[in-house]
Design an enzyme around this catalytic site. Structure first.
Site, short mmCIF file in Angstrom:
data_model
loop_
_atom_site.label_atom_id
_atom_site.label_comp_id
_atom_site.label_asym_id
_atom_site.label_seq_id
_atom_site.Cartn_x
_atom_site.Cartn_y
_atom_site.Cartn_z
N TRP A 105 4.34 -0.19 1.28
CA TRP A 105 4.19 -1.31 2.21
C TRP A 105 3.88 -2.57 1.41
O TRP A 105 2.73 -2.98 1.27
CB TRP A 105 3.08 -1.03 3.23
CG TRP A 105 3.48 -0.01 4.27
CD1 TRP A 105 4.71 0.56 4.44
CD2 TRP A 105 2.63 0.55 5.28
NE1 TRP A 105 4.69 1.44 5.49
CE2 TRP A 105 3.42 1.46 6.03
CE3 TRP A 105 1.30 0.38 5.61
CZ2 TRP A 105 2.91 2.18 7.10
CZ3 TRP A 105 0.77 1.10 6.67
CH2 TRP A 105 1.57 1.99 7.42
N ASP A 193 13.05 -7.61 6.74
CA ASP A 193 14.14 -7.37 5.81
C ASP A 193 14.42 -8.62 4.99
O ASP A 193 14.72 -9.69 5.54
CB ASP A 193 15.39 -6.96 6.59
CG ASP A 193 16.43 -6.31 5.69
OD1 ASP A 193 16.32 -5.10 5.47
OD2 ASP A 193 17.33 -7.03 5.22
N ARG A 222 13.32 3.59 -10.04
CA ARG A 222 13.79 4.27 -8.83
C ARG A 222 13.72 3.24 -7.73
O ARG A 222 12.68 2.61 -7.50
CB ARG A 222 12.91 5.49 -8.51
CG ARG A 222 13.38 6.28 -7.28
CD ARG A 222 12.75 5.79 -6.00
NE ARG A 222 13.08 6.62 -4.84
CZ ARG A 222 12.71 6.35 -3.60
NH1 ARG A 222 12.00 5.27 -3.34
NH2 ARG A 222 13.04 7.15 -2.61
N ASP A 224 13.86 2.08 -3.92
CA ASP A 224 13.67 2.55 -2.56
C ASP A 224 14.70 1.90 -1.64
O ASP A 224 15.07 0.73 -1.79
CB ASP A 224 12.26 2.17 -2.10
CG ASP A 224 11.90 2.77 -0.77
OD1 ASP A 224 11.88 4.00 -0.67
OD2 ASP A 224 11.63 1.99 0.17
N HIS A 228 20.07 -0.01 2.06
CA HIS A 228 19.73 -1.04 3.04
C HIS A 228 19.80 -2.44 2.44
O HIS A 228 19.39 -3.41 3.07
CB HIS A 228 18.35 -0.76 3.63
CG HIS A 228 18.31 0.50 4.43
ND1 HIS A 228 18.81 0.57 5.71
CD2 HIS A 228 17.87 1.74 4.13
CE1 HIS A 228 18.67 1.81 6.17
NE2 HIS A 228 18.10 2.54 5.22
N GLU A 248 17.71 5.33 -3.98
CA GLU A 248 17.62 6.21 -2.82
C GLU A 248 18.72 5.82 -1.83
O GLU A 248 18.71 4.72 -1.28
CB GLU A 248 16.26 6.09 -2.14
CG GLU A 248 16.15 6.95 -0.88
CD GLU A 248 15.06 6.48 0.07
OE1 GLU A 248 14.63 7.30 0.89
OE2 GLU A 248 14.67 5.30 0.02
N ASP A 318 9.73 11.93 1.38
CA ASP A 318 10.39 11.62 2.65
C ASP A 318 10.93 12.82 3.39
O ASP A 318 11.47 12.66 4.50
CB ASP A 318 11.54 10.63 2.40
CG ASP A 318 11.05 9.27 1.94
OD1 ASP A 318 10.01 8.81 2.45
OD2 ASP A 318 11.70 8.66 1.06
N ARG A 365 2.49 14.90 1.61
CA ARG A 365 1.88 14.02 0.62
C ARG A 365 0.45 14.49 0.33
O ARG A 365 -0.50 13.71 0.29
CB ARG A 365 1.91 12.58 1.11
CG ARG A 365 3.33 12.10 1.40
CD ARG A 365 3.38 10.75 2.09
NE ARG A 365 4.77 10.34 2.32
CZ ARG A 365 5.13 9.15 2.82
NH1 ARG A 365 4.19 8.28 3.15
NH2 ARG A 365 6.40 8.85 2.98
#
Length: 534
Positions: A105, A193, A222, A224, A228, A248, A318, A365
């Site tokens: 976040w 976004d 990596r 995320d 998108h 990802e 995930d 997690r």
């Protein structure tokens, strides 16, 4: 008065620190251990009972506590560590979904997450990994930031202008543009976004990632939620980073996934299409469809630019833990052997080797410390696979040799990669009176060794191997006995040939961020001009 060139050299000594870089080719031979910083290890003196399963707040793991507990990872043979994002996260009251213990976040990407430590702590972790000959991969989030409403205060973020964000909209999952420009999350915890088509955003992110990689000697990224973000963003971003990028791309569709690997996209992606095939082939209960794996191998060979760079996994933050989906431990072992012994870079999610069984977020997690970092059967399997794979990578062309399918049956699949035959089965633990005949390229009576048990396997007529399962559905990893000499496996003596790359200091590969000759020439000219005018 000192000579100007001497002054230049002195300045360069202080201005240009030694940095490490790793190419895609070097990452191909690595194996990765994935860590959520908050959940891997506690600082000394912390309460070990403060993090029951399902906890959605911070449990106390830090960059320092990971650094102090690297032996467990290195002793299992891993040669790289992937850590959760290092950027500052949301700082405020707990949300209905808890706190940002996971690190995804993002608030201001240019600042570090003080929950995990200081700048010096992160540098110490990087230095210690490199001292051990291991690589550091950092998770990065560029698609979005975190908010508590759909009209957030932009002044708290790296990008502060409204034009640097896409307007709020819910994602239409059947529309690629919507997936790239609408917001992840929901109206409770929306993820605004970022407009990665905006030139100021492209430039800002490029400068940030270049600085982050250089300051902390990061070897790989990596990325995320890579799908998108508009795909044209990635070559510029990763070019500025100057390191290996694996993204990802969540979803089982291989045609969509394959778009994201190549010179106009990313070096690699996490191999979700193969993960889906492995679920179909090996889980109990499940479809038991081994042809799904053989078919995916064939498709990936034609649709991906380089399958040997894809990230192989069966667990991450995930998705549910494997043992939550499959009740039989042998299915875990067989799927893990596949990921280590076929094309791609094996990735193990912390706790996978301890048999953690959490379902989806947040139960997948879990805190690592209740396991006491035990030397479990799975940990021993991983250690053997890593040791053997590292040996192959360092002494042969195994990593770049494409995998071949030798046999597919309802009970399993056999592959050949380099000189290694691997036979994976889906029958589970109970003994069964079945066999899988495998035709190999080896001549009759060739002695093979199962590196998992050190048992000898003579090759039969016409190069056949008959995998018997009277002791249950164990995986087999067979290699010519004569070629094991020097590996340190199965009673052989280990040699240092090819092993120091992973077991001693990481090679100081200089990242060509700036032309030293150009710097020297420019600064020398400036000094000479100065001295000629005084």
């Amino acid at each position: 008065m000192p000579h100007p060139v001497f002054l230049v050299a002195t300045l360069l000594t202080f201005a240009l620190p030694l940095v490490y870089a790793a190419t895609a080719d070097q990452w191909r031979g690595r194996s990765i251990y994935q860590v959520l910083i908050d959940r891997y290890a506690l600082p000394e003196g912390a309460d070990p009972n403060q993090c029951p399963p399902g906890t959605r707040t911070w449990c106390g793991g830090t960059w320092n506590s990971l650094r102090q507990n690297l032996d467990y990872i290195q002793d299992a043979g891993f040669t790289a560590v992937w850590i959760s994002p290092v950027s500052q996260n949301y700082e405020g009251p707990a949300t209905p979904y808890g706190d940002p213990y996971h690190g995804y976040w993002i608030a201001d990407a240019t600042k570090l997450n003080s929950r995990f430590g200081t700048s010096d702590d992160l540098k110490d972790l990087s230095d210690e990994l490199h001292r051990r000959g291991m690589y550091l991969m950092i998770d990065v989030v560029v698609n979005d930031v975190m908010a508590t409403s759909i009209t957030p205060d932009l002044s708290t973020y790296m990008f502060k202008e409204q034009s640097q964000y896409h307007p709020y909209c819910a994602i239409d999952w059947s529309n690629t543009t919507s997936e790239e420009q609408c917001w992840l999350g929901d109206t409770v915890v929306p993820l605004p976004d970022i407009n990665t088509e905006d030139p100021s955003v492209v430039a800002g992110f490029g400068d940030w990632i270049q600085s982050l990689v250089q300051e902390y000697n990061i070897d790989g990224l990596r990325i995320d939620a890579a799908k998108h973000v508009n795909i044209g963003f990635w070559p510029v971003f990763c070019g500025k980073a100057g390191v290996f990028c694996i993204g990802e791309v969540f979803g089982s569709d291989i045609d969509s996934a394959a778009l994201y690997q190549g010179p106009n996209a990313l070096d690699s992606i996490l191999n979700y299409p193969m993960y889906t095939a492995l679920l179909n082939a090996f889980t109990i209960p499940g479809q038991q469809n081994t042809s799904a794996v053989a078919d995916m191998i064939a498709q990936e060979a034609t649709k991906f630019k380089d399958p040997t760079l894809l990230g192989n996994f069966i667990e991450n933050q995930d998705i549910p833990r494997w043992t939550n989906l499959s009740t039989d431990p042998q299915t875990l072992y067989n799927a893990m052997v596949f990921n280590f012994m076929t094309d791609g870079i094996p990735i193990v999610y912390y706790g996978q080797e301890q048999g953690f069984s959490g379902n989806s977020d947040p139960y997948n997690r879990e805190a690592m410390w209740p396991s006491k970092y035990a030397n479990t059967t799975t940990y021993q399997l991983v250690t053997k696979l890593n040791k053997f794979r590292n040996y192959l990578v360092n002494t042969t062309q195994w990593a770049t040799t494409p995998v071949q399918v030798l046999t597919t049956s309802p009970y399993g699949i056999a592959t050949l990669k380099g000189d290694c035959v691997s036979i994976m089965t889906n029958i589970g633990s109970p003994p069964q009176n079945i066999s899988i005949p495998v035709y190999t390229p080896y001549s009759a009576s060739t002695s093979l060794t199962n590196i998992l048990t050190c048992q000898q396997w003579p090759v039969g007529s016409n190069g056949t191997i008959d995998a018997q399962y009277s002791l249950g559905g164990v995986p087999l990893v067979l290699y010519p006995t004569v070629l094991l000499q020097g590996s340190g496996l199965c009673g052989t003596t280990a040699t240092t040939t090819g092993l120091t790359k992973y077991e001693s200091s990481a090679p100081p590969i200089h990242r060509p961020v700036i032309s030293l000759l150009a710097v020297v020439s420019t600064l020398s000219l400036g000094f000479l001009t100065f001295f000629c005018n005084v």
